[in-house]
Design a protein around this motif. Structure first.
Motif, PDB file in Angstrom:
ATOM      1  N   SER A 168       0.840  -1.190   0.000  1.00 30.57           N
ATOM      2  CA  SER A 168       0.000   0.000   0.000  1.00 30.57           C
ATOM      3  C   SER A 168       0.878   1.243   0.000  1.00 30.57           C
ATOM      4  O   SER A 168       1.933   1.250   0.630  1.00 30.57           O
ATOM      5  N   VAL A 169       0.458   2.227  -0.721  1.00 28.75           N
ATOM      6  CA  VAL A 169       1.296   3.416  -0.835  1.00 28.75           C
ATOM      7  C   VAL A 169       0.528   4.688  -0.482  1.00 28.75           C
ATOM      8  O   VAL A 169      -0.696   4.743  -0.565  1.00 28.75           O
ATOM      9  N   MET A 170       1.326   5.664  -0.126  1.00 33.22           N
ATOM     10  CA  MET A 170       0.811   6.988   0.192  1.00 33.22           C
ATOM     11  C   MET A 170       1.411   7.948  -0.828  1.00 33.22           C
ATOM     12  O   MET A 170       2.621   8.015  -0.971  1.00 33.22           O
ATOM     13  N   PHE A 171       0.562   8.686  -1.528  1.00 37.85           N
ATOM     14  CA  PHE A 171       1.079   9.698  -2.449  1.00 37.85           C
ATOM     15  C   PHE A 171       1.091  11.045  -1.747  1.00 37.85           C
ATOM     16  O   PHE A 171       0.761  11.158  -0.579  1.00 37.85           O
ATOM     17  N   LYS A 172       1.431  12.053  -2.546  1.00 34.16           N
ATOM     18  CA  LYS A 172       1.485  13.374  -1.926  1.00 34.16           C
ATOM     19  C   LYS A 172       0.091  13.871  -1.543  1.00 34.16           C
ATOM     20  O   LYS A 172      -0.077  14.582  -0.574  1.00 34.16           O
ATOM     21  N   ASN A 173      -0.884  13.498  -2.334  1.00 33.53           N
ATOM     22  CA  ASN A 173      -2.252  13.868  -1.989  1.00 33.53           C
ATOM     23  C   ASN A 173      -3.210  12.855  -2.570  1.00 33.53           C
ATOM     24  O   ASN A 173      -2.803  11.925  -3.268  1.00 33.53           O
ATOM     25  N   ALA A 174      -4.477  13.028  -2.241  1.00 33.63           N
ATOM     26  CA  ALA A 174      -5.453  12.020  -2.643  1.00 33.63           C
ATOM     27  C   ALA A 174      -6.084  12.298  -3.994  1.00 33.63           C
ATOM     28  O   ALA A 174      -7.144  11.769  -4.308  1.00 33.63           O
ATOM     29  N   VAL A 175      -5.423  13.151  -4.766  1.00 37.91           N
ATOM     30  CA  VAL A 175      -6.024  13.493  -6.057  1.00 37.91           C
ATOM     31  C   VAL A 175      -5.635  12.462  -7.113  1.00 37.91           C
ATOM     32  O   VAL A 175      -4.473  12.092  -7.242  1.00 37.91           O
ATOM     33  N   ASP A 176      -6.652  12.008  -7.875  1.00 38.52           N
ATOM     34  CA  ASP A 176      -6.372  11.081  -8.988  1.00 38.52           C
ATOM     35  C   ASP A 176      -5.520   9.901  -8.581  1.00 38.52           C
ATOM     36  O   ASP A 176      -4.479   9.618  -9.176  1.00 38.52           O
ATOM     37  N   ILE A 177      -5.959   9.192  -7.553  1.00 36.59           N
ATOM     38  CA  ILE A 177      -5.158   8.088  -7.039  1.00 36.59           C
ATOM     39  C   ILE A 177      -4.944   7.034  -8.112  1.00 36.59           C
ATOM     40  O   ILE A 177      -3.831   6.522  -8.300  1.00 36.59           O
ATOM     41  N   GLU A 178      -6.025   6.748  -8.827  1.00 38.01           N
ATOM     42  CA  GLU A 178      -5.908   5.680  -9.819  1.00 38.01           C
ATOM     43  C   GLU A 178      -4.858   6.012 -10.866  1.00 38.01           C
ATOM     44  O   GLU A 178      -4.029   5.181 -11.221  1.00 38.01           O
ATOM     45  N   LYS A 179      -4.900   7.284 -11.294  1.00 37.99           N
ATOM     46  CA  LYS A 179      -3.931   7.681 -12.318  1.00 37.99           C
ATOM     47  C   LYS A 179      -2.521   7.562 -11.800  1.00 37.99           C
ATOM     48  O   LYS A 179      -1.602   7.120 -12.505  1.00 37.99           O
ATOM     49  N   LYS A 180      -2.348   7.946 -10.555  1.00 37.52           N
ATOM     50  CA  LYS A 180      -1.002   7.889  -9.974  1.00 37.52           C
ATOM     51  C   LYS A 180      -0.513   6.445  -9.914  1.00 37.52           C
ATOM     52  O   LYS A 180       0.636   6.149 -10.251  1.00 37.52           O
ATOM     53  N   LEU A 181      -1.424   5.535  -9.491  1.00 38.00           N
ATOM     54  CA  LEU A 181      -1.033   4.134  -9.414  1.00 38.00           C
ATOM     55  C   LEU A 181      -0.628   3.624 -10.798  1.00 38.00           C
ATOM     56  O   LEU A 181       0.409   2.970 -10.951  1.00 38.00           O
ATOM     57  N   ASP A 182      -1.443   3.971 -11.772  1.00 41.98           N
ATOM     58  CA  ASP A 182      -1.136   3.494 -13.132  1.00 41.98           C
ATOM     59  C   ASP A 182       0.194   4.040 -13.613  1.00 41.98           C
ATOM     60  O   ASP A 182       0.957   3.343 -14.284  1.00 41.98           O
ATOM     61  N   LYS A 183       0.461   5.278 -13.257  1.00 48.15           N
ATOM     62  CA  LYS A 183       1.721   5.887 -13.705  1.00 48.15           C
ATOM     63  C   LYS A 183       2.912   5.150 -13.118  1.00 48.15           C
ATOM     64  O   LYS A 183       3.902   4.902 -13.802  1.00 48.15           O
ATOM     65  N   VAL A 184       2.779   4.824 -11.821  1.00 46.88           N
ATOM     66  CA  VAL A 184       3.892   4.097 -11.189  1.00 46.88           C
ATOM     67  C   VAL A 184       4.123   2.777 -11.924  1.00 46.88           C
ATOM     68  O   VAL A 184       5.253   2.390 -12.223  1.00 46.88           O
ATOM     69  N   LEU A 185       3.036   2.095 -12.194  1.00 44.58           N
ATOM     70  CA  LEU A 185       3.185   0.820 -12.898  1.00 44.58           C
ATOM     71  C   LEU A 185       3.828   1.021 -14.260  1.00 44.58           C
ATOM     72  O   LEU A 185       4.735   0.293 -14.663  1.00 44.58           O
ATOM     73  N   ALA A 186       3.366   2.061 -14.957  1.00 42.37           N
ATOM     74  CA  ALA A 186       3.925   2.310 -16.286  1.00 42.37           C
ATOM     75  C   ALA A 186       5.404   2.628 -16.187  1.00 42.37           C
ATOM     76  O   ALA A 186       6.212   2.142 -16.973  1.00 42.37           O
ATOM     77  N   ASP A 187       5.729   3.474 -15.207  1.00 44.21           N
ATOM     78  CA  ASP A 187       7.139   3.869 -15.085  1.00 44.21           C
ATOM     79  C   ASP A 187       8.043   2.697 -14.735  1.00 44.21           C
ATOM     80  O   ASP A 187       9.182   2.628 -15.177  1.00 44.21           O
ATOM     81  N   THR A 188       7.532   1.801 -13.894  1.00 42.34           N
ATOM     82  CA  THR A 188       8.404   0.705 -13.450  1.00 42.34           C
ATOM     83  C   THR A 188       8.273  -0.535 -14.321  1.00 42.34           C
ATOM     84  O   THR A 188       9.024  -1.481 -14.175  1.00 42.34           O
ATOM     85  N   GLY A 189       7.310  -0.507 -15.204  1.00 45.67           N
ATOM     86  CA  GLY A 189       7.165  -1.641 -16.097  1.00 45.67           C
ATOM     87  C   GLY A 189       6.568  -2.865 -15.422  1.00 45.67           C
ATOM     88  O   GLY A 189       6.637  -3.970 -15.924  1.00 45.67           O
ATOM     89  N   ILE A 190       5.984  -2.649 -14.255  1.00 47.90           N
ATOM     90  CA  ILE A 190       5.390  -3.789 -13.549  1.00 47.90           C
ATOM     91  C   ILE A 190       3.899  -3.806 -13.851  1.00 47.90           C
ATOM     92  O   ILE A 190       3.258  -2.765 -13.908  1.00 47.90           O
ATOM     93  N   ASP A 191       3.362  -4.992 -14.010  1.00 48.70           N
ATOM     94  CA  ASP A 191       1.948  -5.078 -14.288  1.00 48.70           C
ATOM     95  C   ASP A 191       1.271  -5.908 -13.221  1.00 48.70           C
ATOM     96  O   ASP A 191       1.389  -7.139 -13.219  1.00 48.70           O
ATOM     97  N   ARG A 192       0.588  -5.247 -12.311  1.00 54.70           N
ATOM     98  CA  ARG A 192      -0.092  -5.937 -11.232  1.00 54.70           C
ATOM     99  C   ARG A 192      -1.417  -5.232 -10.978  1.00 54.70           C
ATOM    100  O   ARG A 192      -1.528  -4.037 -11.273  1.00 54.70           O
ATOM    101  N   PRO A 193      -2.377  -5.932 -10.435  1.00 56.19           N
ATOM    102  CA  PRO A 193      -3.639  -5.232 -10.155  1.00 56.19           C
ATOM    103  C   PRO A 193      -3.443  -4.155  -9.080  1.00 56.19           C
ATOM    104  O   PRO A 193      -2.606  -4.303  -8.204  1.00 56.19           O
ATOM    105  N   THR A 194      -4.241  -3.117  -9.232  1.00 50.44           N
ATOM    106  CA  THR A 194      -4.148  -2.036  -8.236  1.00 50.44           C
ATOM    107  C   THR A 194      -5.473  -1.887  -7.511  1.00 50.44           C
ATOM    108  O   THR A 194      -6.500  -2.380  -7.966  1.00 50.44           O
ATOM    109  N   GLY A 195      -5.405  -1.236  -6.404  1.00 48.58           N
ATOM    110  CA  GLY A 195      -6.637  -0.960  -5.663  1.00 48.58           C
ATOM    111  C   GLY A 195      -6.620   0.486  -5.172  1.00 48.58           C
ATOM    112  O   GLY A 195      -5.592   1.003  -4.762  1.00 48.58           O
ATOM    113  N   VAL A 196      -7.748   1.123  -5.296  1.00 50.61           N
ATOM    114  CA  VAL A 196      -7.855   2.508  -4.826  1.00 50.61           C
ATOM    115  C   VAL A 196      -8.661   2.506  -3.532  1.00 50.61           C
ATOM    116  O   VAL A 196      -9.678   1.816  -3.440  1.00 50.61           O
ATOM    117  N   ASN A 197      -8.217   3.262  -2.559  1.00 49.43           N
ATOM    118  CA  ASN A 197      -8.947   3.359  -1.297  1.00 49.43           C
ATOM    119  C   ASN A 197     -10.223   4.139  -1.537  1.00 49.43           C
ATOM    120  O   ASN A 197     -10.214   5.357  -1.678  1.00 49.43           O
TER     121      ASN A 197
END
Lengths: 233, 344, 843
Positions: C222-251
């Motif tokens: 589970s991760v904490m971003f700088k703020n709660a805006v567009d959490i899903e987008k942020k999660l997807d970006k991390v995955l894209a940047d790291t090249g990892i493909d795993r399911p994500t969950g938004v609080n």
């Protein structure tokens, strides 16, 4: 050169023609620069009303008042007030002073309203001449009627205005002080080239004026020696 | 108050503020960059932002400066208008400018009133003078008359006669004094109106001398005139003649028996010269600058008659016409007084 | 150019003139405090509410992390945690489930967590720490209670952990425990150490367990971003940047928890704030108005000396600002405190249990200060303009504010006091209407609120929840987010007979429930098909049409319920005997997608086939969509409906594919004499199981009492405030009137009217006012109150409209008293000056 002139000045109260009160009924007069004019007349003759008109305190029903080339009632309220502040010194019969300010503040009020610098030397002179030195920090409520009047006169002189309008300024003063105040006024007016229009019922004071205008029932009955060429204002 | 130290202070203040401003800007952009992570786009954007803000600030500053100069210009114009009596710039506005203008106009007005008072006073003096002259004429004439009458009384003792002579002499002196004083005051108050016109000076000279031949003859003083007949000047005939008369009269007065006076007149470039040279007692060097003063009498002049206003009067008359009188002298040998009159 | 620097003198004049009238200052300050207080408390409550909802959501979710990456390997975790947008992270490993007998109905998951996850998961240790040794475990207090273990570190506990391939029975030592709310989260938690995981789970392949669905030994980051805006987008970006493909969950606590979702909910708040501001405005405006009118000479003199209109306006403005600044901190502080105190009460309004959270956001204070300032600014504006327009001649001659129109009224009987009083009333029609309107409005509002509150009816409320005396419900059946684990059959026959045997129980009325996936027939299609052709098509409807089914709630009701059927019948006629035969069905209206629209697919007489019940029934009647509310699960599916049968229809032999219907509730009708004992007995019977909840009439009544109390406080408070404002306004108007007419009074006295006569005339005027007001309120007022209150009361579940006459009756004496006292005291205030002075003032 006329500093003050009125043309067909009328002040009527009431709409109903039967009950209309004609405080001023077609008054036209001129006052020259530097003149000392006394206005006399019986109670209710309209003297105070005329004085108020000359100072722009009240609007006439009809007619014009021109001061130093400016038509008073064509000016906006704001400009009229500023005109009064700079060019006219008022001395009323009563209730002259702002009750929440002390004597000194009352005297300097018009200057401060204009945001100007205070000429301490001159003011001290005036205060001395009127015998108010000991009272400059007192509140008006602690002064006698005569003292209040003197403060009002000091205030009227403070800005060295071109016109001084006084309504029975010596009404509350004893005869000796009245004389002194009058001398002071005349001295000042000569020194600073001021015009004085004073309402008084005191004959001896009226005699010291350059001209006496007598008003009765809203008309001028004597003293209106307006030069022939003064039609155009 | 703007003094030189203030100006320095203001400049210092200005630099402090600009430094602070710059610091804030840079600090903010740096913090933003740091917090959001470094990215080229952000850096460029911040740079653009910085420049834009600084640019706007500078522009605003420039505008403010312009405003201040503009204000001073308006002030200047306002004063000009007041001085020359043109139409007012403001009329009962709630601004500093309007307040100032009103004050200025008020003081100018008071000044003008003073002027008028003075003018009125001057008029009063004029009247006073004419009154005096009128009033004194009569008593004086009466004094003279009566003293003459008394003088005609037969069988007057020589002492009495001498006394009477004194009375007569003094009365004449008084009359002359009063007349001179009146002339003087007229001159001083500018009551005299000179009518200057261009005319040959010969006539003027002749007129001036006409009254003096007798007196000169009495003292055996020879007067020679050397005048260019074409010499002319712009002058008032009557008054200049009187001034010249005073000069020559002095020459006659202060020259011993058998002396000579020479009067020359010639025109030059700009002025026409009329010179009166005598062989009189002369004027000591120290006194030369004082002789034209009112009521001045030289030390040597004690025995001679006179009050000491002749030269003063002459100088006044000539200077009113735009001319000048100079004096040169050698004590014991003579004096030379030169009158310059403008040609045009 | 360059403005005059005369600000100082204006400020000085303003402040000095403030000193003159301390009473007025106090009044304004009080008004400011009141307004600010009310606004602040509203803001505070709103924000607190928001925060509470957020917190509750998060506690339900179990964490306040923004989002998570599911089932990631340790290598992936290493990579992910390096990403710059990841500010904090926590890793939890799913170890298994507790299979101890006591946890049959309340699942407990076993996890290994790190310190960050514990922190963000609201785990606050009462004692102890996270487990380190292989045999250490951390449990919550309720889990400890269920296991019968004392709340202490070092206690021994035996746990059966199911790791899918087998169940490990092991003894553990409690290394720490924490407080948790059993009902808030979906499942309980137990934490084991890393050592234990290494020992027991290393053999399990995460990929396999993921595929099998047990997820044992899978880790979630589970991760904490700088703020709660567009959490899903942020999660997807991390995955894209790291090249990892795993399911994500938004609080989903962050996405669903705000008030701002539903703008409609804002309206009452906005309305209330508007009313507060309006009242504050009226109060402050009136006070300044009076003050300007009283000080006409003062302002006139200033104008004569040379204060421009603008300067005078500024004076009033400065006065109002100074008073505002003085009153502001008190209002803010008091408002915040009150808001905080009232928040728990508001929480009881919401249907879900909420923990109170408090917000101390500076926006509360800034916002309230701004709104209050706006009120003051507007309120002082008009009096300021009035002062500006004063003619300087007023300083010299006082005749009150010039009345533009003079009425030349000639009447023969002019001299009589009460006639004079009556005429005086109508001198300024505008003022009169204004005052009457404001007063009547306050009274009407007050009476409406009063009536509505008086209509609160406990019984009506109760009857929506239960028909008998005690109800035992099987909570597990209430479906809203899928089924809860538990035994839907807990309310068995055996249990029911036990209940029936309790001394005093007269009858046990059961309700059976079956969640039916019902095929659409032509009748349903006929209604739904046209609906689906609207633009844009509603997705849920489309999916239903595709699947050709709707979701129904089928209820089998015992005869004890039959009495309650009739009142909900819309169409048709309910015949209990016929119904009991079992050939009939009662159909309720369907809830459509659009709010508050209900339609029925069927009409009485239609034949409906229920495949899952194995036969068809004739529709006997159509009922309200929420018919027999107390009997239902209280949740309604869109486009579906409830259908009621006699319980026999659901308890008989049903087609083999059909799942067995559940016993939803059992309502006990108890002999009043034995009420308490029977209730106790029922409660103890049901205590053994988690799913069964016993609620008696008393319980509901207590709940309602709390609810009613809150309502009453707020309602009475509000109405009191409104009435107060109306009255204050009235007082203001009266005082203004008296002051403005002081010259006239002096005149009257001087021509021979005695003080007593004058007083009498004023009292007459006051009484006429009261009379007029009463006339309005008793006609129009009653009419409005009746209609509005009726419509409000008629629409809520717990009110029975009852007209309250008290306010209208109270109006007359209260107003009369006020009018009398106020008139007299203001007159007395005036007549302190002697007659001559008062006349002189007018010279």
């Amino acid at each position: 050169m006329p500093i003050l002139s009125t043309l067909n000045l009328k002040k009527y109260y009431g709409k109903d023609p039967q009950t209309t009160v004609k405080a001023l009924d077609d008054i036209s007069l001129t006052v020259e620069k530097g003149e000392f004019v006394a206005i006399v007349g019986t109670s209710g003759s309209g003297k105070s009303t005329l004085l108020h008109m000359l100072g722009g305190l009240d609007r006439p029903t009809e007619g014009k008042v021109t001061v130093d080339g400016n038509e008073l009632f064509a000016m906006s309220d704001e400009k009229l007030t500023i005109f009064r502040r700079r060019s006219v010194g008022f001395v009323f019969q009563s209730y002259n002073l702002v009750p929440i300010l002390n004597v000194l503040e009352n005297i300097t009020l018009p200057i401060e309203l204009d945001g100007g610098r205070i000429d301490r030397t001159y003011l001290d002179e005036v205060i001395q001449a009127l015998g108010l030195q000991s009272k400059i920090h007192s509140l008006p409520s602690n002064l006698s009627g005569g003292q209040q009047q003197r403060v009002a006169i000091a205030r009227a002189l403070a800005t060295k205005p071109s016109i001084i309008l006084a309504d029975e300024p010596t009404g509350n003063l004893d005869s000796k002080t009245s004389q002194e105040v009058l001398i002071l006024l005349k001295q000042m007016s000569e020194k600073f080239n001021q015009t004085i229009v004073m309402i008084t019922h005191n004959e001896s004071i009226a005699q010291t004026a350059d001209r006496i205008i007598r008003i009765e029932d809203g008309h001028i009955v004597s003293g209106n020696a307006a030069p022939a060429g003064a039609k155009t204002l | 108050m703007i003094t030189s130290s203030n100006i320095r202070g203001n400049r210092r203040l200005f630099s402090i503020f600009s430094a602070l401003f710059l610091l804030l800007l840079i600090g903010y952009t740096a913090t933003v960059l740091y917090l959001t992570g470094f990215s080229l786009v952000l850096l460029q954007l911040s740079l653009v932002f910085l420049i834009a803000v600084l640019g706007t600030g500078a522009l605003y500053n420039r505008m403010l400066q312009r405003q201040i100069t503009g204000f001073m210009d308006t002030l200047d114009e306002m004063v000009d208008r007041a001085i020359h009596g043109h139409e007012r710039l403001t009329l009962f506005d709630e601004t500093r400018l309007s307040s100032l203008e009103h004050k200025l106009l008020r003081y100018i007005e008071m000044g003008k009133a003073n002027e008028q008072h003075l003018a009125a006073e001057k008029n009063m003096i004029k009247e006073l003078i004419s009154d005096i002259s009128h009033q004194t004429k009569t008593p004086l004439a009466s004094i003279l008359l009566y003293s003459q009458l008394v003088a005609e009384t037969p069988d007057l003792s020589p002492d009495t006669r001498q006394l009477l002579q004194q009375i007569e002499a003094q009365s004449e002196k008084l009359e002359w004094l009063i007349t001179s004083l009146i002339k003087l005051s007229r001159l001083e108050t500018g009551m005299i109106h000179l009518q200057s016109e261009v005319r040959p000076v010969t006539a003027t000279i002749t007129s001036a001398l006409s009254h003096l031949y007798t007196r000169a003859g009495n003292k055996n003083i020879r007067i020679t005139i050397d005048c260019d007949p074409l010499a002319s000047a712009r002058h008032d005939y009557k008054w200049t003649s009187e001034a010249l008369f005073n000069l020559v009269e002095n020459a006659v007065k202060y020259t011993e028996l058998g002396g000579s006076i020479r009067i020359t007149a010639e025109g030059n470039e700009m002025f026409t010269r009329i010179e009166v040279a005598d062989t009189g007692i002369g004027i000591p060097e120290g006194e030369l600058e004082h002789i034209f003063k009112r009521f001045y009498r030289g030390h040597n002049a004690g025995e001679y008659e006179g009050i000491g206003i002749g030269l003063f009067l002459a100088q006044k008359i000539i200077s009113i016409q735009g001319g000048y009188i100079t004096a040169a002298s050698q004590p014991g040998q003579g004096s030379r007084l030169t009158m310059y009159l403008p040609q045009l | 150019m360059i403005a005059n620097n005369n600000r100082k003198i204006v400020s000085r004049l303003s402040i000095k003139s403030l000193r003159v009238s301390p009473l007025r200052n106090l009044a304004v300050i009080c008004a400011v405090v009141l307004t600010t207080l009310l606004i602040t408390s509203i803001f505070t409550m709103a924000l607190n509410l928001n925060k509470s909802m957020e917190l509750t959501m998060m506690k339900t979710v179990g964490t306040d992390f923004h989002g998570s990456f599911k089932r990631v390997s340790p290598e992936q975790i290493e990579i992910l945690k390096q990403h710059p947008s990841v500010k904090e992270y926590g890793v939890t490993l799913h170890a298994g489930l507790l299979r101890n007998e006591v946890f049959r109905d309340s699942p407990v998951e076993v996890k290994r967590v790190d310190e960050a996850s514990a922190r963000h998961g609201f785990i606050h240790f009462i004692e102890g720490r996270l487990p380190e040794a292989e045999n250490e475990v951390v449990l919550s207090t309720w889990v400890l209670d269920k296991l019968g273990i004392k709340h202490a570190v070092g206690e021994r506990v035996q746990l059966d952990i199911d790791i899918t391939e087998r169940v490990l029975k092991q003894d553990f030592i409690v290394s720490g425990y924490y407080e948790a709310d059993k009902n808030l989260a979906i499942a309980g938690l137990a934490f084991v150490s890393d050592a234990w995981v290494q020992q027991n789970l290393s053999g399990i392949d995460p990929a396999e367990s993921e595929a099998s669905g047990s997820y044992v030994n899978t880790a979630e980051m589970s991760v904490m971003f700088k703020n709660a805006v567009d959490i899903e987008k942020k999660l997807d970006k991390v995955l894209a940047d790291t090249g990892i493909d795993r399911p994500t969950g938004v609080n989903w606590a962050y996405t669903t928890s705000s008030l701002s979702d539903n703008l409609i909910e804002f309206v009452p708040y906005v309305a209330v704030i508007f009313i507060i501001m309006l009242s504050g405005y009226l109060l402050i405006y009136n006070i300044f108005y009076i003050s300007v009118v009283r000080d006409v000479r003062f302002y006139g003199l200033l104008k004569a000396i040379g204060s421009t209109p603008r300067q005078l306006k500024r004076m009033i403005r400065i006065q109002s600002q100074v008073l505002y600044l003085i009153g502001l901190p008190f209002g803010l502080a008091a408002g915040y405190v009150i808001g905080r105190l009232l928040t728990p009460m508001l929480n009881t309004f919401s249907s879900e249990p909420m923990e109170a959270a408090y917000s101390a956001s500076p926006w509360i204070f800034i916002g309230a200060a701004l709104f209050a300032y706006l009120t003051v600014w507007v309120a002082a504006g008009k009096p300021g303009r009035m002062a500006a327009r004063i003619a300087p001649v007023e300083a010299v001659r006082y005749t009150g504010v010039q009345e533009k129109r003079r009425m030349n009224k000639r009447s023969k009987r002019g001299g009589r006091l009460h006639v004079m009083a009556f005429t005086n009333l109508f001198r300024s029609k505008k003022k009169l209407t204004l005052m009457l309107t404001s007063l009547s409005l306050s009274i009407v509002l007050f009476s409406i609120i009063f009536t509505v509150i008086g209509s609160l009816d406990v019984n009506k409320y109760l009857s929506t929840f239960l028909s008998g005396d005690v109800v035992i419900r099987n909570e597990k059946i209430e479906t809203y987010e899928g089924e809860r684990p538990g035994d839907p059959y807990k309310l068995s026959e055996a249990f029911s007979s036990e209940l029936a045997q309790i001394d005093g129980v007269e009858s046990v009325e059961k309700v059976y429930y079956y969640y039916d996936i019902h095929d659409m027939d032509e009748k349903i299609r006929a209604v739904l098909q046209p609906l689906s052709e609207t633009e844009p098509p509603e997705p849920y409807l489309t999916s239903l049409l595709e699947r050709n089914s709707v979701y129904l709630g089928l209820y089998g009701i015992d005869p004890g319920w039959y009495d309650l059927v009739q009142k909900d019948v819309i169409d048709g006629h309910f015949d209990p005997q016929k119904f009991a035969s079992g050939d009939y069905v009662l159909v309720a209206q369907s809830l459509m997608w659009e709010e508050d629209t209900y339609t029925s697919y069927y009409h009485p007489g239609d034949i409906m086939e229920f495949k899952n019940l194995g036969r068809s029934y004739e529709v006997m009647a159509v009922m309200n969509y929420d018919a027999l509310y107390a009997a239902t699960t209280q949740s309604f599916s869109t486009y579906g409906f409830n259908a009621f049968f006699p319980s026999s229809e659901l308890t008989r032999e049903l087609p083999p594919e059909t799942k067995r219907p559940w016993a939803l509730s059992a309502t006990l009708h108890i002999d009043p004499d034995k009420l308490d004992s029977a209730t106790e007995a029922a409660k103890s019977l049901a205590a053994s199981s988690d799913e069964l909840v016993v609620k008696s009439r008393e319980d509901y009544r207590q709940e309602l009492d709390g609810f009613i109390r809150v309502f009453q406080i707020i309602g009475y408070g509000l109405s009191f405030v409104i009435a107060l404002i109306g009255v204050l306004n009235y007082i203001n108007t009266v005082v203004t009137g008296v002051i403005m007419r002081r010259n006239e009074f002096a005149l009257l006295e001087s021509i021979g009217m005695t003080k007593r006569q004058l007083k009498k005339m004023l009292i007459y005027e006051g009484m006429y006012n009261v009379l007029l007001t009463t006339a309005i309120t008793s006609t129009l007022g009653v009419f409005l109150t009746y209609n509005i209150a009726k419509s409000i009361a008629g629409n809520t579940a717990f009110t029975v409209f009852r007209m309250s006459w008290l306010p209208f009756v109270l109006v007359i004496p209260v107003l009369a008293v006020i009018a009398y006292t106020v008139t007299l005291s203001s007159y007395r205030m005036l007549s302190k000056d002697t007659l001559i002075e008062r006349l002189r003032q007018g010279e």
